[in-house]
Structures are given as structure tokens and as C-alpha cells.
Scaffold this motif. Structure first.
Motif, PDB file in Angstrom:
ATOM      1  N   LYS A  71       0.829  -1.200   0.000  1.00  7.69           N
ATOM      2  CA  LYS A  71       0.000   0.000   0.000  1.00  7.69           C
ATOM      3  C   LYS A  71       0.870   1.259   0.000  1.00  7.69           C
ATOM      4  CE  LYS A  71      -3.957  -2.143   2.313  1.00  7.69           C
ATOM      5  NZ  LYS A  71      -3.423  -3.527   2.207  1.00  7.69           N
ATOM      6  N   GLY A  72       0.211   2.392  -0.252  1.00 10.09           N
ATOM      7  CA  GLY A  72       0.911   3.667  -0.197  1.00 10.09           C
ATOM      8  C   GLY A  72       1.608   4.069  -1.478  1.00 10.09           C
ATOM      9  N   ILE A 132      -0.130  -2.495  -4.768  1.00 11.40           N
ATOM     10  CA  ILE A 132       0.684  -3.496  -5.457  1.00 11.40           C
ATOM     11  C   ILE A 132       0.179  -4.887  -5.061  1.00 11.40           C
ATOM     12  CG2 ILE A 132       3.027  -4.404  -5.749  1.00 11.40           C
ATOM     13  CD1 ILE A 132       2.529  -1.551  -6.880  1.00 11.40           C
ATOM     14  N   PRO A 133       0.003  -5.825  -6.008  1.00 11.35           N
ATOM     15  CA  PRO A 133       0.438  -5.774  -7.404  1.00 11.35           C
ATOM     16  C   PRO A 133      -0.472  -4.907  -8.269  1.00 11.35           C
ATOM     17  CG  PRO A 133      -0.605  -7.875  -6.943  1.00 11.35           C
ATOM     18  CD  PRO A 133      -0.494  -7.174  -5.635  1.00 11.35           C
ATOM     19  N   ILE A 191       4.466  -2.856 -11.547  1.00  9.81           N
ATOM     20  CA  ILE A 191       4.925  -3.706 -10.444  1.00  9.81           C
ATOM     21  C   ILE A 191       3.810  -4.731 -10.243  1.00  9.81           C
ATOM     22  CG2 ILE A 191       5.801  -3.761  -8.078  1.00  9.81           C
ATOM     23  CD1 ILE A 191       6.381  -0.787  -8.282  1.00  9.81           C
ATOM     24  N   HIS A 192       3.834  -5.761 -11.075  1.00 11.64           N
ATOM     25  CA  HIS A 192       2.675  -6.655 -11.165  1.00 11.64           C
ATOM     26  C   HIS A 192       2.763  -7.849 -10.227  1.00 11.64           C
ATOM     27  CE1 HIS A 192       4.361  -9.768 -14.198  1.00 11.64           C
ATOM     28  NE2 HIS A 192       5.370  -9.041 -13.751  1.00 11.64           N
ATOM     29  N   ARG A 193       3.798  -7.879  -9.396  1.00 10.19           N
ATOM     30  CA  ARG A 193       3.896  -8.897  -8.351  1.00 10.19           C
ATOM     31  C   ARG A 193       4.343  -8.229  -7.053  1.00 10.19           C
ATOM     32  NH1 ARG A 193       6.876 -13.600 -11.985  1.00 10.19           N
ATOM     33  NH2 ARG A 193       5.095 -14.021 -13.359  1.00 10.19           N
ATOM     34  N   PRO A 194       4.257  -8.922  -5.916  1.00  6.67           N
ATOM     35  CA  PRO A 194       4.510  -8.280  -4.628  1.00  6.67           C
ATOM     36  C   PRO A 194       5.924  -7.718  -4.472  1.00  6.67           C
ATOM     37  CG  PRO A 194       3.323 -10.332  -4.322  1.00  6.67           C
ATOM     38  CD  PRO A 194       3.724 -10.293  -5.766  1.00  6.67           C
ATOM     39  N   SER A 223      -1.943  -9.377 -15.402  1.00  7.39           N
ATOM     40  CA  SER A 223      -1.077 -10.310 -14.666  1.00  7.39           C
ATOM     41  C   SER A 223      -0.873  -9.884 -13.214  1.00  7.39           C
ATOM     42  CB  SER A 223       0.287 -10.426 -15.360  1.00  7.39           C
ATOM     43  OG  SER A 223       0.930  -9.150 -15.426  1.00  7.39           O
ATOM     44  N   ALA A 224      -1.549  -8.827 -12.777  1.00  2.53           N
ATOM     45  CA  ALA A 224      -1.413  -8.349 -11.393  1.00  2.53           C
ATOM     46  C   ALA A 224      -2.408  -9.088 -10.508  1.00  2.53           C
ATOM     47  CB  ALA A 224      -1.631  -6.835 -11.332  1.00  2.53           C
ATOM     48  N   LEU A 225      -2.114 -10.348 -10.252  1.00  4.64           N
ATOM     49  CA  LEU A 225      -3.058 -11.224  -9.568  1.00  4.64           C
ATOM     50  C   LEU A 225      -2.828 -11.228  -8.057  1.00  4.64           C
ATOM     51  CD1 LEU A 225      -2.996 -14.289 -12.006  1.00  4.64           C
ATOM     52  CD2 LEU A 225      -4.248 -12.139 -12.191  1.00  4.64           C
TER      53      LEU A 225
END
Length: 684
Positions: free
Chosen positions: A35-36, A56-57, A163-166, A319-321
Motif C-alpha cells: 500500500k501507499g 501493489i500488485p 509492479i505486477h507482483r509483490p 497479470s497483477a493477480l
């Protein structure tokens, strides 16, 4: 004012995290930075330009612009503040990104920390010397533009930017298990000799040491699912790479869906009597092989590998699952009865591998060396940048996913073209580089098999992997005969390399239908759901007669976005999925495979969405793994039918009445009654 409130909230959240996490006295802290965040285009990167708040993601191009398939590939700037508290003083700090598409430049307090090329593997940078106590600014430039030195450069899928993953902040002591060794866990379980009597393995640990190491010890334990320690080894640390040979008597083997048993391997670093770091990895012990004539063996027993090719692509998410979307997909994979999956055409997120470990799904996973996918180039360019990126991708994939027992196959490429002076002309030849990548895989991991997915004569690539697999498509009229002849010919020319099916299938729209089937020519934009199902039936008839096929992977699990497609019922969609893009509708073909793969009783009426009809002549088809069923139309008994060898029940020469026709089938298993119903309206 808004920015001040935003920073204040971040400060409060940061202090709460620090008090909570460090209060546990854990040797390593990982703080999720979800977050943020805010982002803006690089073209609007003025100091006073507002940020669009995101969690994010995240990806900025999950959806097309309304009425278009405009595909936005550009550079976006992501920013957030990070609070570093006094309790982090004299610690080491690392930023871990599981995936930023496609190129990431990372800055802390306006200082360049590092760059990573490639959007589907993790990377980790140490930021200890870049931060200060208090408020710090983290900035990531995520560049999704086309580049010839970053994979993939082609393919029939969308590359989602962002930034599609953590992303996490990792805090350690001065001496630690390395987070920066190819962004891997730093712990690798090398399975040397595995049987039901004894599992012999070596645990290799990569350390990062900044202080005196005279009193350092490494303690490695293996625990079963109850937490009981069943193996332990303690060794003095003399360098930054430590190997600990270990064994387990009478191990419980990881046995696919039958018993996906996982052990915890816990590696602890001690400085004297003080625990300074700990990494836990789950793994399963198993052995496997592929036979040229009989197929895949797991732990000495034949296992039919069948499943789907799956993209990381979900309606509205790209892809931001999140865990929700992964759980939905795994539930569907289990429901249909798949035993294996091919993760295409790039390394997937860690969550997917964990779920496959836990549920016993065998995996093929690959690097993003793919093409042509409808583009007017091959997917392989003979340049140093591309080759370096492919080599990097292999190392990151292997090291980051090394301990997952579900992974049995490393993929080298998908559909690289080779000049044949007929259809394919004057392309850079990838053959020598494919063989180089195969050697690289084998140098990093001798325990798994390598493979590739080709759409051109596989004899060009023989010697480039342990296994051969083909992407091959035939139309609904000839699928059974053509597939059988084709793969028999491939096997005959494979020089004893085992042969598999890496892709097969057909397009299908739940909004497009037709019946009867004979003598119908289809326009490019017409993808009847019925024809997709018939095509799959033909393939499966061919495949069940050919046990030598070591794996059979359907293209594809769900519909996906592909910006240049102009076919089916919607632009920008590849509709070869067995499930719709939003995962809300399982197509007829899904139930065909469920009836053939699942142990759960299945009774499913096909063409249920073909509700409005103008032709009274039709057939009624049911997919079922029950022995027989009875058909009723408007409560009138039509007759009984037994299933055939691919679990179909078909009533031909059915005549519908004008108006409403309620179609019902019933079957019994023991004392339990199963039924399915749909309604077809005939308008003459």
C-alpha cells in the motif's frame, strides 16, 4: 495537504509495523510494501504532477481502451515513502521485487540502486547504504516498451506493465542467508538419490557475511508435517557457500495428486548462541523419468500427464493477480482433474508454484524465449543483449524455483522458427543457442528434464533438450486422424527422444453456435462452441491410443487477451480457452475433459447455451463418466444411451418441436440420481 496526510498515514503504518514485527524478536523481518504507492507516466513526471494511488500488485494496461485493443507499452514512475525506524539501525535492508514488467530502475532518495531486465523473475537489491532513519522515498521506473534485449520480443499474449507482483522490505542482521543470490531463497535442496527406502540429499546455503565469522554455525533441520525434526545437521561456517549432506530413512514421497507430501527444511544461522537468520523452504522428495514408448513415471509408477497451458491473465487484473485469482484457478484445475500444467510463456508468480506443490500438480515452466505469435518476426534475434537476457532468465528461474517438487520440466523456448526455404525464410538460426541454454540448465540442475515447444520440424532441435514437444493444431473435421498420423510420424523421426504435445486445441465462443455440423465452412470470426468441443474430442481419441505421449497440454486454460487478434466474438481476445476470461463460464470442452479426467461423477448436456434455434434437426450430446443415461424432451422419454470410450453419450436424429424444448438427462450411480437440464427454443 493531501500529500501531507498521505505521508502521515504512512508514518503511522510504518511505526505500527516496526513495533509489531520487531517485538517478535524474529531473526529476519519481511515487510510487505503493498500500500501507499502512486504512479504517473514518465511524460508527466513533473515535481508537482499528482500520483494516481494504487496497491501493489498493479498493472496499468489490464484493460483495453473502450472500443479498441490499444496496447499501451510505455514507462511509468511508481513512488512511495518508506519509514526506517531506529530499531533498523545497524541492520541490513533489502528491497525484494517478485516481478516488474519489463525493465525496472530502482531509486532510493534519488540515488540509483540498480536495474533489472525482465518482468517475470524476481530481483533483490541491498539498500542499507541508501536509506536514513526516518522518511525515505522509494521510486521505481517500470518500462514496458519493446526492447530487443529483453524477453519476450514476440508472442500471442499481452505483456502487462507495472509492479505486477509483490514487493517487500527485508531486514536482516549483518550476517545473513543471502537474499541477493539471483533473488533466490539462498537455500537449495539437491535431491541426489530418492527411493521409498531412503532420501539422500544435500542442502546448499549461500551466505552473505559482513562481520567476523569465527563463531558462526549453520543448523539445518528437516521437519515432517507434524513439526517433528526427522533429520538435523550442524556445521561451522568457513565460507559463504555451505553444503550439508543429509538423508531420511523411509521418506514419505511427494506423489503428485495422490499424496503431495511436503517437508519443511529449516536453515538457521547462529553467531555463538544467538540466532541471527532463518530461512524455511518447503520441498517434497520424488523421482521421475520419461520413457520413449510408455510416457511419464513418477516414483516408479506410470502417471498420465494431462492438463492445460496457463497464462497469468485474468479479466480486469491482467497479470497483477492476488491470492483470490490464484485460488480460483487452482480450484478449476483440480475440478477438471488435470495432473499437470504448462506455465506459459514465462516464469509465473511464486504463489502458483506453491499451490501446485500443495495440490500435486506436475509442472513444466519456461523462460520467455518465444515467438512468433502472429508477429512478422521470429522471436529470436542473434544479438548479445537478447542472449544475455535469456541466460539471466534461465539462472533466475532455476535458482528461484529450485526447491519446488512440482517442477519436473524446464522449458527452453516456444515456437522459435527455423529457416526452411519454404514457409520460413532467412531467420536468425536459434539452434546453437538453444543447445547452449540446454547445457546451462543442466549445469544448474541435473535432477530435472529439459524440453521445448516447437511448431517447426523438431529434427532441427534434436539434441537441444531431453524431450521433444509439439504445438500442433488441426481443424474439427480431421483432428483425430491428422493428430494420430502426425505424432506417429514425429515419434518415428525423434531418434528415441520422448515426444509430447505442448499445445493443441481450438477456438470457441460461448456466444457462437451451430448445428447440424456437416458441410459447414467457418468464417474467421465464427468460433462455435460446438466445433471447439468436437475438435477436442478428435484430439483425445487420437491421444488415448498413443500412451507414448509423455504429456498432453491443452491450449489453453482460459481465454486471454492478445491485442492483435481480430477473430471470434471479440477483438483482442484469444478464445481457445476452455474457460472464459473472467472464469465465470466453463465451456463445453471443459466438461469433456472433466468427464474423462475427474473421479467426480459428471453428467453434462452440451450446447446448453445454444438456446435460440431455427433448425429442428439436431443431436443431443452429453459428457459423462457414468455408464448410461436416459434422455427426456418436454418430459417425454426419448431413450437410453451408453457412454463411448471418450465418455460421450450421443442421441442423433432428434427433432425439436416449435417453441420451448426442455432437454433433460438422468443417470444413476448406486442409489444416487444425477440429472442435467437445459432449454432450447425453436423458431421456424
Amino acid at each position: 495537504m493531501a500529500n501531507s496526510i498521505h505521508k502521515f498515514l504512512l508514518l503511522i503504518c510504518g511505526l505500527f509495523l516496526h513495533i509489531t514485527l520487531f517485538g517478535e524478536n524474529a531473526p529476519r523481518i519481511s515487510i510487505l510494501l503493498d500500500k501507499g504507492w502512486g504512479y504517473k507516466p514518465i511524460t508527466d513526471n513533473k515535481k508537482d504532477a499528482p500520483l494516481i494511488p494504487v496497491t501493489i500488485p498493479h498493472t496499468w494496461n489490464a484493460r483495453y481502451q473502450v472500443g479498441t485493443t490499444k496496447y499501451n507499452r510505455e514507462l511509468m514512475v511508481y513512488k512511495r515513502n518508506v519509514i526506517i525506524g531506529e530499531e533498523m539501525k545497524n541492520k541490513r535492508l533489502f528491497l525484494y521485487f517478485e516481478g516488474v514488467n519489463s525493465v525496472a530502475d530502482v531509486f532510493v532518495n534519488n540515488q540509483t540502486v540498480g536495474q533489472h531486465l525482465g518482468g517475470y523473475t524476481a530481483f533483490c537489491f541491498e539498500i542499507t547504504d541508501y536509506v536514513r532513519i526516518g522518511d525515505n522515498v522509494l521510486e521505481v521506473w517500470a518500462n514496458n516498451a519493446y526492447r530487443t534485449d529483453v524477453l519476450p520480443i514476440s508472442g500471442d499474449f499481452n505483456v502487462y506493465g507495472g509492479i505486477h507482483r509483490p514487493c517487500s522490505l527485508i531486514v536482516t542482521e549483518k550476517n545473513c542467508i543471502s537474499p541477493v543470490f539471483y533473488a533466490s531463497p539462498g537455500v537449495f535442496i539437491h535431491q541426489k538419490s530418492i527411493t521409498s527406502e531412503k532420501a539422500v540429499f544435500t542442502v546448499e546455503t549461500i551466505l552473505s557475511l559482513k562481520e567476523s565469522k569465527r563463531a558462526l554455525r549453520l543448523c539445518t533441520k528437516v521437519c515432517d508435517t507434524t513439526g517433528k525434526v526427522i533429520a538435523k545437521d550442524v556445521v561451522n561456517v568457513t565460507g559463504e557457500r555451505v553444503e550439508q549432506p543429509m538423508h531420511i530413512l523411509k521418506p514419505i514421497l511427494w506423489n503428485g495428486k495422490e499424496n503431495p507430501y511436503l517437508y519443511d527444511v529449516i536453515v538457521e544461522l547462529y553467531d555463538g548462541g544467538k540466532l541471527v537468520d532463518r530461512v524455511t523452504q518447503k520441498t517434497g522428495f520424488r523421482y521421475f523419468k520419461v520413457d520413449h514408448d510408455k510416457g511419464f513415471y513418477l516414483n516408479g509408477k506410470l502417471l498420465d500427464l494431462h492438463g492445460f497451458c496457463r497464462h497469468e491473465d485474468f479479466a480486469g487484473k491482467g497479470s497483477a493477480l492476488t491470492s483470490k485469482e490464484y485460488d480460483i484457478d487452482m480450484k478449476l484445475i483440480k475440478e477438471v482433474g488435470a495432473t499437470a500444467m504448462r506455465l506459459v510463456h514465462y516464469p509465473h508468480a511464486e504463489t502458483m508454484y506453491n499451490l501446485c506443490d500443495e495440490n500435486g500438480i506436475i509442472l513444466w515452466t519456461e523462460i520467455p524465449l518465444c515467438g512468433p505469435g502472429g508477429f512478422d518476426f521470429t522471436g529470436y534475434l542473434n544479438n548479445k543483449g537478447l542472449k544475455d537476457n535469456a541466460r539471466q532468465a534461465v539462472k533466475e528461474l532455476v535458482y528461484q524455483k529450485y526447491n519446488h517438487p512440482s517442477i519436473c520440466f524446464w522449458g527452453i523456448f516456444n515456437e522459435l522458427l527455423v529457416t526452411d526455404n519454404r514457409r520460413f525464410q532467412a531467420y536468425d538460426s536459434p539452434i546453437f543457442f538453444v543447445k547452449e541454454l540446454n547445457k546451462l540448465y543442466k549445469s544448474l540442475d541435473t535432477s530435472r528434464l529439459t524440453t521445448f515447444a516447437t511448431c517447426v520440424d523438431e529434427t532441427n532441435f534434436l539434441g537441444g533438450a531431453d524431450l521433444v514437444a509439439w504445438n500442433k493444431y488441426f481443424n474439427w473435421k480431421i483432428a483425430e486422424k491428422a493428430a494420430g498420423q502426425f505424432f506417429d510420424n514425429v515419434k518415428a523421426n525423434s531418434q528415441n527422444y520422448p515426444v509430447g504435445v505442448s499445445e493443441y486445441g481450438a477456438a470457441g465462443s460461448i456466444y457462437q453456435h451451430t448445428c447440424p455440423f456437416e458441410n459447414v465452412e467457418l468464417a474467421r470470426r465464427i468460433h462455435p462452441e460446438e466445433y471447439q468441443a468436437i475438435c477436442h474430442e478428435g484430439y483425445w481419441l487420437a491421444f488415448i491410443e498413443r500412451p507414448y505421449l509423455w504429456g498432453k497440454f491443452i491450449w489453453q486454460f482460459s481465454d486471454t487477451q492478445s491485442f492483435f487478434r481480430r477473430d471470434g466474438d471479440m477483438d483482442g481476445i484469444n478464445d481457445k480457452g476452455n474457460i472464459t476470461y473472467d472464469r465465470k463460464t466453463k465451456k463445453d470442452a471443459f466438461y469433456f475433459y472433466k468427464a474423462n479426467w475427474s473421479q467426480e461423477p459428471v453428467l453434462y448436456l452440451c450446447s446448453r447455451r445454444f438456446t435460440e434455434r431455427t433448425n429442428p434437426g439436431t443431436q443431443v450430446k452429453v459428457y459423462s463418466n457414468l455408464d448410461e443415461a436416459v434422455l427426456y424432451i418436454n418430459n417425454k422419454k426419448i431413450g437410453k444411451c451408453k457412454k463411448d470410450k471418450i465418455n460421450r453419450m450421443i442421441w442423433n436424429d432428434i427433432t425439436l418441436l416449435p417453441g420451448k424444448n426442455v432437454i433433460r438427462v438422468e443417470s444413476m450411480k448406486g442409489q444416487q440420481v444425477f440429472s442435467d437440464t437445459c432449454t432450447w427454443n425453436l423458431k421456424l
